[in-house]
Design an enzyme around this catalytic site. Structure first.
Site, PDB file in Angstrom:
ATOM      1  N   LYS A 113      60.965  36.194  51.937  1.00 36.30           N
ATOM      2  CA  LYS A 113      60.051  35.512  51.015  1.00 36.30           C
ATOM      3  C   LYS A 113      60.418  34.045  51.009  1.00 36.30           C
ATOM      4  O   LYS A 113      61.572  33.675  51.272  1.00 36.30           O
ATOM      5  CB  LYS A 113      60.215  36.080  49.602  1.00 36.30           C
ATOM      6  CG  LYS A 113      59.024  35.884  48.708  1.00 36.30           C
ATOM      7  CD  LYS A 113      58.091  37.080  48.740  1.00 36.30           C
ATOM      8  CE  LYS A 113      56.970  36.962  47.737  1.00 36.30           C
ATOM      9  NZ  LYS A 113      56.166  38.175  47.642  1.00 36.30           N
ATOM     10  N   ASN A 156      43.562  37.383  40.454  1.00 30.30           N
ATOM     11  CA  ASN A 156      42.985  37.772  41.748  1.00 30.30           C
ATOM     12  C   ASN A 156      43.024  39.268  42.003  1.00 30.30           C
ATOM     13  O   ASN A 156      42.032  39.868  42.400  1.00 30.30           O
ATOM     14  CB  ASN A 156      43.759  37.067  42.871  1.00 30.30           C
ATOM     15  CG  ASN A 156      43.412  35.603  42.934  1.00 30.30           C
ATOM     16  OD1 ASN A 156      42.253  35.236  42.795  1.00 30.30           O
ATOM     17  ND2 ASN A 156      44.420  34.757  43.118  1.00 30.30           N
ATOM     18  N   VAL A 157      44.182  39.882  41.801  1.00 28.38           N
ATOM     19  CA  VAL A 157      44.301  41.314  42.093  1.00 28.38           C
ATOM     20  C   VAL A 157      43.591  42.126  41.018  1.00 28.38           C
ATOM     21  O   VAL A 157      42.758  42.995  41.313  1.00 28.38           O
ATOM     22  CB  VAL A 157      45.784  41.752  42.185  1.00 28.38           C
ATOM     23  CG1 VAL A 157      45.875  43.266  42.371  1.00 28.38           C
ATOM     24  CG2 VAL A 157      46.494  41.041  43.329  1.00 28.38           C
ATOM     25  N   ALA A 158      43.917  41.845  39.751  1.00 26.87           N
ATOM     26  CA  ALA A 158      43.442  42.725  38.683  1.00 26.87           C
ATOM     27  C   ALA A 158      41.934  42.654  38.483  1.00 26.87           C
ATOM     28  O   ALA A 158      41.317  43.635  38.057  1.00 26.87           O
ATOM     29  CB  ALA A 158      44.170  42.412  37.382  1.00 26.87           C
ATOM     30  N   GLY A 168      46.835  40.716  32.524  1.00 24.53           N
ATOM     31  CA  GLY A 168      46.551  39.720  33.564  1.00 24.53           C
ATOM     32  C   GLY A 168      45.344  40.168  34.361  1.00 24.53           C
ATOM     33  O   GLY A 168      45.359  41.256  34.945  1.00 24.53           O
TER      34      GLY A 168
HETATM   35  N1  LIG Z   1      47.886  38.888  45.465  1.00 26.25           N
HETATM   36  C1  LIG Z   1      48.440  39.909  46.108  1.00 26.25           C
HETATM   37  O1  LIG Z   1      47.939  40.370  47.148  1.00 26.25           O
HETATM   38  C2  LIG Z   1      49.671  40.566  45.521  1.00 26.25           C
HETATM   39  C3  LIG Z   1      50.342  41.526  46.274  1.00 26.25           C
HETATM   40  C4  LIG Z   1      51.432  42.178  45.710  1.00 26.25           C
HETATM   41  C5  LIG Z   1      51.860  41.838  44.443  1.00 26.25           C
HETATM   42  N2  LIG Z   1      51.203  40.889  43.730  1.00 26.25           N
HETATM   43  C6  LIG Z   1      51.659  40.580  42.382  1.00 26.25           C
HETATM   44  O2  LIG Z   1      50.627  40.919  41.447  1.00 26.25           O
HETATM   45  C7  LIG Z   1      50.628  40.001  40.360  1.00 26.25           C
HETATM   46  C8  LIG Z   1      49.251  39.357  40.236  1.00 26.25           C
HETATM   47  O3  LIG Z   1      48.969  38.659  41.421  1.00 26.25           O
HETATM   48  P1  LIG Z   1      47.635  37.801  41.554  1.00 26.25           P
HETATM   49  O4  LIG Z   1      47.550  37.390  42.980  1.00 26.25           O
HETATM   50  O5  LIG Z   1      46.501  38.521  40.923  1.00 26.25           O
HETATM   51  O6  LIG Z   1      48.031  36.534  40.690  1.00 26.25           O
HETATM   52  P2  LIG Z   1      47.058  35.614  39.797  1.00 26.25           P
HETATM   53  O7  LIG Z   1      47.858  34.417  39.476  1.00 26.25           O
HETATM   54  O8  LIG Z   1      45.728  35.471  40.428  1.00 26.25           O
HETATM   55  O9  LIG Z   1      46.859  36.512  38.480  1.00 26.25           O
HETATM   56  C9  LIG Z   1      47.811  36.645  37.489  1.00 26.25           C
HETATM   57  C10 LIG Z   1      47.090  36.529  36.143  1.00 26.25           C
HETATM   58  O10 LIG Z   1      48.045  36.777  35.109  1.00 26.25           O
HETATM   59  C11 LIG Z   1      47.791  35.861  34.064  1.00 26.25           C
HETATM   60  N3  LIG Z   1      48.986  35.723  33.244  1.00 26.25           N
HETATM   61  C12 LIG Z   1      50.097  34.973  33.469  1.00 26.25           C
HETATM   62  N4  LIG Z   1      50.966  35.102  32.456  1.00 26.25           N
HETATM   63  C13 LIG Z   1      50.404  35.984  31.586  1.00 26.25           C
HETATM   64  C14 LIG Z   1      50.809  36.530  30.341  1.00 26.25           C
HETATM   65  N5  LIG Z   1      51.955  36.192  29.763  1.00 26.25           N
HETATM   66  N6  LIG Z   1      49.977  37.411  29.717  1.00 26.25           N
HETATM   67  C15 LIG Z   1      48.789  37.729  30.274  1.00 26.25           C
HETATM   68  N7  LIG Z   1      48.348  37.232  31.436  1.00 26.25           N
HETATM   69  C16 LIG Z   1      49.138  36.368  32.077  1.00 26.25           C
HETATM   70  C17 LIG Z   1      47.372  34.584  34.777  1.00 26.25           C
HETATM   71  O11 LIG Z   1      46.666  33.721  33.912  1.00 26.25           O
HETATM   72  C18 LIG Z   1      46.505  35.132  35.906  1.00 26.25           C
HETATM   73  O12 LIG Z   1      45.146  35.262  35.522  1.00 26.25           O
HETATM   74  C19 LIG Z   1      51.763  39.019  40.640  1.00 26.25           C
HETATM   75  O13 LIG Z   1      52.920  39.472  39.975  1.00 26.25           O
HETATM   76  C20 LIG Z   1      51.955  39.115  42.147  1.00 26.25           C
HETATM   77  O14 LIG Z   1      53.287  38.802  42.542  1.00 26.25           O
HETATM   78  C21 LIG Z   1      50.110  40.248  44.238  1.00 26.25           C
HETATM   79  C1  LIG Z   2      52.510  39.413  52.340  1.00 22.93           C
HETATM   80  C2  LIG Z   2      51.831  39.190  51.045  1.00 22.93           C
HETATM   81  C3  LIG Z   2      50.501  39.699  50.969  1.00 22.93           C
HETATM   82  C4  LIG Z   2      52.785  39.330  49.968  1.00 22.93           C
HETATM   83  C5  LIG Z   2      52.328  39.607  48.572  1.00 22.93           C
HETATM   84  N1  LIG Z   2      52.304  38.400  47.806  1.00 22.93           N
HETATM   85  C6  LIG Z   2      53.287  40.638  47.991  1.00 22.93           C
HETATM   86  O1  LIG Z   2      54.055  40.348  47.104  1.00 22.93           O
HETATM   87  O2  LIG Z   2      53.264  41.759  48.443  1.00 22.93           O
END
Ligand SMILES: NC(=O)c1ccc[n+]([C@@H]2O[C@H](COP(=O)([O-])OP(=O)(O)OC[C@H]3O[C@@H](n4cnc5c(N)ncnc54)[C@H](O)[C@@H]3O)[C@@H](O)[C@H]2O)c1
Ligand SMILES: CC(C)C[C@H](N)C(=O)O
Length: 367
Positions: free
Chosen positions: A80, A183-185, A180
């Site tokens: 990472k 993007n993902v949720a 939250g």
């Molecule tokens: N994007 C991916 O493909 C991916 C893959 C694996 C894991 N993740 C993990 O999933 C999580 C979400 O990722 P994402 O890409 O959707 O990020 P993102 O930043 O788009 O979404 C996160 C959301 O959480 C909100 N947030 C932050 N602090 C908060 C709090 N205290 N209470 C409520 N909401 C809060 C933010 O405002 C934001 O809308 C992260 O922890 C990330 O590491 C993401």
């Molecule tokens: C390789 C990526 C898509 C990594 C992603 N942010 C994760 O935590 O899994």
């Protein structure tokens, strides 16, 4: 922080510091374990309170990626990167180009992608300097933003966990509290809404909350109230360390299944969930969809093939639950055991001497 002790404790391979005064780049690349293959993991951009906090985050997240890849059955190691800075105000194109050159210097030991604070546009800039980057724009034959695919994997894994808790994986009529809605949720909520689940959401970003209300009829609550909502499933999709001594007593859900990395503040919180009869879908197993998707680029991206692999998350969660039930251990421990056993098995099968050892991915990116 005693860096070498920390690295020795969890068996890290390499830590790289990158500095470029021209662009203001201050980055750290952590490579945890490359037994299974090159280390693939995203680049996080964040306003760290101190350099030690940034180093620790890079190391902790890199180790998570080793387990994520092993659990997903990928031939990849864990790494990472973090860039120190505010993703809203501190970015410039030269920063990502400079960073790309440092990645190129690692000659394929580390491959990057998106994480919190970085976007497809940033990956496109990195791609100007190195081929060791994924999640690049589809125009380059790449897979683009991994978040919708991560969301689909979380949805499938949530169903598998629900089957264990409720005897059925049908989520229609179930109430799901989502922390939250980024993007993902947002994409996860779409799948859940389409299946007929009731959604309770929270976010510190009001626009994101409003989007979930408008598009999915979600009920919104304040960030501090999400844990105590009466619901069937709690889905952490924002931050790490949110399963802890303060939040566990408030939970009414029978399942915890969400996208956030490092959800358990400490391992013992996974034990407490188990004691309370809550089915915990280990974070790095359920949120592997994005990694599976970007990893597919290394063989020439094929969306259908990638989505088929993402489907396996359902079975992977079931496998973890089976080990947990068989060995009488919490699911987080069962997931660690499953991944560590796979790494050890591969290590043993590759231990014989070869003059020119090859890895299945050693041919990639030589254009
Ligand atoms: N994007 C991916 O493909 C991916 C893959 C694996 C894991 N993740 C993990 O999933 C999580 C979400 O990722 P994402 O890409 O959707 O990020 P993102 O930043 O788009 O979404 C996160 C959301 O959480 C909100 N947030 C932050 N602090 C908060 C709090 N205290 N209470 C409520 N909401 C809060 C933010 O405002 C934001 O809308 C992260 O922890 C990330 O590491 C993401
Ligand atoms: C390789 C990526 C898509 C990594 C992603 N942010 C994760 O935590 O899994």
């Amino acid at each position: 922080m005693n860096i070498f002790s920390y690295m020795e404790n969890y068996d890290y391979e390499q830590l790289v510091f990158c500095q470029d005064a021209n662009s203001g780049l201050k980055a750290i690349i952590a490579i945890h374990d490359t037994t299974l293959g090159p280390a693939l993991g995203g680049t996080r951009m964040w306003t760290y309170a101190s350099e030690s906090e940034a180093i620790e985050d890079a190391l902790r997240l890199a180790r998570g990626m080793t387990y994520k890849a092993a659990g997903a059955g990928l031939n990849l190691g864990g790494g990472k990167a973090v860039i120190i800075g505010n993703p809203r105000t501190d970015k410039n194109p030269e920063m990502f180009r400079a960073f790309g050159r440092y990645i190129q210097g690692l000659n394929g030991r580390y491959i990057t992608a998106e994480d919190v604070g970085t976007t497809v546009a940033d990956m496109d800039l990195i791609h100007l300097e190195t081929d060791y980057v994924t999640g690049v724009s589809p125009a380059f034959g790449s897979s683009g933003n991994p978040s919708p695919v991560t969301a689909y994997g979380v949805y499938r894994g949530m169903k598998a966990a629900a089957k264990e808790a409720f005897g059925t994986d049908d989520l229609s009529g179930k109430t799901i509290a989502v922390q939250g809605v980024g993007n993902v949720a947002y994409n996860l909520c779409r799948h859940l809404h389409e299946e007929g689940a009731h959604l309770i959401v929270t976010d510190i970003n009001k626009d994101n909350v409003q989007r979930a209300i408008d598009d999915f009829g979600a009920k919104a609550v304040d960030p501090g109230d999400i844990y105590s909502q009466t619901c069937d499933i709690f889905s952490p999709c924002a931050l790490g360390a949110i399963i802890n001594d303060e939040t566990i007593p408030q939970l009414t859900a029978r399942v915890v299944a969400g996208a956030a990395n490092n959800q358990l503040k400490e391992d013992r919180h996974g034990d407490i969930l188990q004691e309370r009869g809550i089915v915990y879908a280990p974070d790095y197993i359920i949120n592997a969809g994005g990694l599976i998707n970007v990893a597919d680029e290394l063989e020439g991206y094929n969306r259908d093939r990638a989505m088929k692999k993402v489907e396996t998350i359902y079975g992977n969660i079931q496998a973890v639950i089976e080990i947990s039930n068989r060995d009488g251990i919490p699911t987080y421990k069962a997931a660690d055991r499953m991944c560590e056993e796979r790494i050890a098995r591969v290590q043993r099968s590759r231990s014989t001497f070869l003059r020119d050892g090859k890895h299945a991915l050693s041919r990639i990116h030589h254009k």
